[in-house]
Every structure is written in structure tokens, then in C-alpha cells.
Design an enzyme around this catalytic site. Sequence first.
Site, PDB file in Angstrom:
ATOM      1  N   CYS A 154       0.859  -1.182   0.000  1.00 43.55           N
ATOM      2  CA  CYS A 154       0.000   0.000   0.000  1.00 43.55           C
ATOM      3  C   CYS A 154       0.897   1.235   0.000  1.00 43.55           C
ATOM      4  O   CYS A 154       1.872   1.283   0.750  1.00 43.55           O
ATOM      5  CB  CYS A 154      -0.890  -0.014   1.234  1.00 43.55           C
ATOM      6  SG  CYS A 154      -1.959   1.434   1.372  1.00 43.55           S
ATOM      7  N   HIS A 176      -9.061  -3.344  -2.649  1.00 44.99           N
ATOM      8  CA  HIS A 176      -8.148  -2.626  -1.742  1.00 44.99           C
ATOM      9  C   HIS A 176      -8.470  -1.123  -1.753  1.00 44.99           C
ATOM     10  O   HIS A 176      -8.555  -0.488  -0.696  1.00 44.99           O
ATOM     11  CB  HIS A 176      -6.699  -2.901  -2.183  1.00 44.99           C
ATOM     12  CG  HIS A 176      -5.644  -2.193  -1.392  1.00 44.99           C
ATOM     13  ND1 HIS A 176      -4.709  -2.864  -0.626  1.00 44.99           N
ATOM     14  CD2 HIS A 176      -5.349  -0.878  -1.267  1.00 44.99           C
ATOM     15  CE1 HIS A 176      -3.901  -1.972  -0.055  1.00 44.99           C
ATOM     16  NE2 HIS A 176      -4.264  -0.760  -0.440  1.00 44.99           N
ATOM     17  N   GLU A 177      -8.685  -0.567  -2.948  1.00 47.50           N
ATOM     18  CA  GLU A 177      -8.959   0.876  -3.054  1.00 47.50           C
ATOM     19  C   GLU A 177     -10.341   1.220  -2.491  1.00 47.50           C
ATOM     20  O   GLU A 177     -10.496   2.228  -1.806  1.00 47.50           O
ATOM     21  CB  GLU A 177      -8.852   1.351  -4.507  1.00 47.50           C
ATOM     22  CG  GLU A 177      -7.473   1.159  -5.143  1.00 47.50           C
ATOM     23  CD  GLU A 177      -6.322   1.610  -4.275  1.00 47.50           C
ATOM     24  OE1 GLU A 177      -6.474   2.597  -3.523  1.00 47.50           O
ATOM     25  OE2 GLU A 177      -5.260   0.968  -4.311  1.00 47.50           O
ATOM     26  N   HIS A 232     -10.225   1.538   1.135  1.00 48.82           N
ATOM     27  CA  HIS A 232      -9.718   2.861   1.546  1.00 48.82           C
ATOM     28  C   HIS A 232     -10.851   3.880   1.604  1.00 48.82           C
ATOM     29  O   HIS A 232     -10.920   4.700   2.521  1.00 48.82           O
ATOM     30  CB  HIS A 232      -8.690   3.385   0.533  1.00 48.82           C
ATOM     31  CG  HIS A 232      -7.280   2.957   0.775  1.00 48.82           C
ATOM     32  ND1 HIS A 232      -6.592   3.256   1.929  1.00 48.82           N
ATOM     33  CD2 HIS A 232      -6.404   2.284  -0.021  1.00 48.82           C
ATOM     34  CE1 HIS A 232      -5.353   2.773   1.836  1.00 48.82           C
ATOM     35  NE2 HIS A 232      -5.216   2.170   0.670  1.00 48.82           N
TER      36      HIS A 232
HETATM   37 ZN   LIG Z   1      -3.602   1.180  -0.107  1.00 52.66          ZN
END
Ligand SMILES: [Zn+2]
Length: 193
Positions: A108, A150-151, A154
Site C-alpha cells: 500500500c 483494496h482501493e 480505503h
Molecule cells: Zn492502499
Amino acid sequence: MALPIVHYNDPILHKKGAKVVLFDGALAQLAQEMIAAMQAAEGIGLAAQQVGRALMLCVVDLRAAKAEFNWTLDGARPPLDLFMPMVLVNPEVSVAPGTDDYIYEEGCLSFPKIRGDVVRPDAITVKYQDERGVPHVLTCDDLLARCVQHEVDHLNGVLFIDRMEKKVRALIDDDVKALAKETRAAARAAKVS
Ligand SMILES: [Zn+2]
């Protein structure tokens, strides 16, 4: 200069993004600046929280990743160069029942040099809007599905370390604590200067 990328444990990384309702020039410019920052950092994805903005906006570009994956965008299979870098606004991920999970070692940009195994579904569908507000549906698997998940995490204030199994998380605990300390010290230094 590229937008600076926020490191753990800046509080913005835990904030859920606000839904984007205005698709104006400022949004398109922010998306372009995020793409530039992602490319400068040699990343494959970047979320608005990582440049200090709690918004439902992320960018993805897997053209340099040399990974094999499948995709369908709006019912077709356009070449990657036609739709990457991607700008995903207000994305919503869904996983079909019975989809297999798999383990992959993720990194990340907000956790420089820290990597760890994360289990995620192998295939997803994501509904999103582009920077002009046009709706799209992307179905994908493997690294593209992982990167989008993953994004989108976030955007909901969820970090990859939150997804790790306890024993995996324990392996990197010292590094994560050291990074948080470094980030705090940098924030203090910025305040006094
Ligand atoms: Zn990340």
C-alpha cells in the site's frame, strides 16, 4: 510536484469518503492529480484518502503490472489502454455467491515497504461512475479485482492491515508501529515550521 501521499497513521486514512455528487472540473483535476501521484509512486491504485481527501474517488492502473486477469467493462472487453488509468467514483463492489477466496501479498502506498498476505474474493463486480458522472459496470478477477477491493476499502476507511489474519498482522506489527511514529513526528515537524 505530485500530490504528497499520506502515510499511516494519519487520521484521514480511517475516514469514510463522502459520496461525490458534483462532477465538475475540480473533480476531474483531482482525479488527474491522483493518477500522476500514483504513477510517480509506481503504484497500481490510489484512493482519495491517501492524498488527504475523504471522498468516494479512487484511481487504478494495472497496465505496468504484467499480471493476467480477465475483465468485462459495460458488457465488452476493451483493451486496457482504452480504459486505464481508470477513475472510479462512488464505486460499489459486489461478490457473487460461491466466489473463491485467495491469498495474495499486498502492499500500500500509505505503508511504504510493508507487505502482508490478505485473503479476498478472486472475482468481483464493481458499479461506479467515471469523472464525468457516466455510470459503468466492471466485472473482473485476479489482480484487478484485488486492487479495486483494496482501493474501495480505503474509501470506506478500511486498511489492508485491518483485513489481515492476526498472525499475519503480528509479523509486521513492529514496522507498522514504527511507521505510525514516523508519521506523527513528521506531522509535528510540519506544524512548528
Ligand atoms: Zn492502499
